[in-house]
Design a protein around this motif. Structure first.
Motif, short mmCIF file in Angstrom:
data_model
loop_
_atom_site.label_atom_id
_atom_site.label_comp_id
_atom_site.label_asym_id
_atom_site.label_seq_id
_atom_site.Cartn_x
_atom_site.Cartn_y
_atom_site.Cartn_z
N HIS A 66 0.81 -1.23 0.00
CA HIS A 66 0.00 0.00 0.00
C HIS A 66 0.84 1.27 0.00
CE1 HIS A 66 -2.36 -3.24 2.06
NE2 HIS A 66 -3.15 -2.96 1.05
N VAL A 67 1.94 1.25 -0.74
CA VAL A 67 2.79 2.44 -0.82
C VAL A 67 2.03 3.62 -1.45
CG1 VAL A 67 4.86 3.40 -1.93
CG2 VAL A 67 4.96 1.18 -0.85
N ASN A 68 1.11 3.30 -2.36
CA ASN A 68 0.39 4.37 -3.06
C ASN A 68 -0.54 5.17 -2.13
OD1 ASN A 68 -1.02 1.97 -2.84
ND2 ASN A 68 -2.36 2.40 -4.58
N VAL A 69 -0.95 4.57 -1.01
CA VAL A 69 -1.82 5.33 -0.09
C VAL A 69 -1.05 5.70 1.19
CG1 VAL A 69 -4.00 4.39 -0.94
CG2 VAL A 69 -2.76 3.18 0.87
N GLU A 70 0.23 5.38 1.22
CA GLU A 70 1.06 5.71 2.38
C GLU A 70 1.40 7.20 2.35
OE1 GLU A 70 1.93 5.35 5.41
OE2 GLU A 70 2.77 3.33 5.22
N LYS A 71 1.78 7.75 3.51
CA LYS A 71 2.20 9.15 3.56
C LYS A 71 3.41 9.35 2.64
CE LYS A 71 -0.45 10.86 6.96
NZ LYS A 71 -1.56 9.89 6.80
N ARG A 72 3.56 10.58 2.13
CA ARG A 72 4.58 10.83 1.11
C ARG A 72 6.00 10.57 1.60
NH1 ARG A 72 3.19 15.91 2.98
NH2 ARG A 72 4.94 17.28 3.51
#
Lengths: 125, 191
Positions: A66-72
């Protein structure tokens, strides 16, 4: 320590994609890389192998990690450490991949290549 | 008064600290494995004779291990999904399945190593085999460490405790899977 159930994250629950479907795609990609490895054309083998590896990595990082919804911060952090790897490669590769230069020669590497490329029957003559 | 450790609740970056630390561990692992893989690639490109050595690795066993790790990643993410809905028992079941996947992976790797050693390919048999044993050995140690942590986290999760850890060990396990996703083409296909 707590002794009761707590949500693992304090944020809103994330959307869970169809993980079995993602896994099935990953398995199909594995078969593609295997089929590619049977080709006699080296460029096809390499594209199938590493193209599939990069695609699989993208699918795992976005859908399972879930890197795409993780904090930047997270993609920034990963990007910085990946950049270190690229810097290492760019800085060292010319000296390692070549076996001689203007004022140097890596005789041991040259010898290893020469003896390794000889047919097995002539190696011990 | 809460007895939860402050490290699990403090969140300057907006990411729970336990998860942030897991990402830091993964970042440091990127440097370790990335450095080794980059070094392997540059040596491989300078040594065409390594292709002959690489012909002795078993692509089918490597592919089987890739399948096993991909499947264990699926069970790890299903454990996270279960933990996200506070179903600790289900999460524990999936975590144990993930550890089982790790066991199968190591058994297959052990069979492979035994076969190769019997054929005379050992750590000192040449540059390719040095990298092969170091890369797969280090990766295997990470699988083993992951399995131990999976079982510890599963024991707590089964009692519906410390469910935030399910996501952290899952992230680590997916990273170990990604490392293998690159080791497979490098050591078994690109030759």
């Amino acid at each position: 320590m707590i002794s009761e159930a707590q949500p693992m994250i304090s944020e809103a629950h994330i959307h869970h994609p169809n993980y079995v479907k993602i896994w099935a795609i990953l398995v199909v990609l594995l078969m593609v890389s295997l089929l590619g490895s049977m080709s006699s054309i080296r460029s096809v083998v390499l594209i199938a192998a590493f193209g599939v590896a990069l695609t699989k990595t993208y699918l795992v990082t976005t859908n399972f990690m879930h890197v795409n919804v993780e904090k930047r911060w997270v993609p920034y952090l990963m990007g910085i450490f990946l950049a270190f790897m690229v810097i290492l490669f760019a800085a060292v590769a010319p000296d390692v991949m070549k076996h001689s230069g203007l004022r140097w020669s890596n005789d041991a590497a040259k010898h290893a290549v020469e003896s390794g490329m000889q047919p097995a029957s002539t190696k011990h003559e | 008064m809460s007895t939860r450790p402050i490290s699990n609740t403090r969140s300057v970056t907006g990411i729970p600290s336990a998860r942030l630390i897991t990402w830091w561990v993964i970042a440091s692992e990127i440097v370790i494995f990335g450095g080794l893989l980059a070094t392997y690639v540059m040596h491989n490109l300078g040594h065409p004779e390594w292709r002959a050595a690489a012909m002795h690795t078993n692509t089918w066993l490597g592919a089987l291990n890739t399948f096993v790790l991909l499947t264990s990643s699926l069970s790890a993410v299903l454990a996270f999904k279960a933990a996200d809905t506070l179903d600790g028992a289900k999460a524990a079941k999936f975590l144990r399945l993930t550890a089982l996947g790790g066991t199968i992976f190591l058994v297959i790797k052990g069979i492979e190593w035994t076969r190769e050693i019997h054929e005379g390919f050992v750590l000192s048999s040449g540059g390719f085999w040095s990298f092969y044993y170091v890369l797969t050995g280090l990766h295997g140690l990470h699988v083993l460490a992951g399995m131990i942590i999976l079982l510890v986290v599963a024991a707590d999760a089964a009692k519906n405790r410390e469910l935030q850890r399910v996501e952290c060990i899952g992230l680590y396990w997916h990273f170990v899977d990604i490392v293998w996703i690159f080791l497979f083409p490098l050591l078994y296909i690109a030759r």
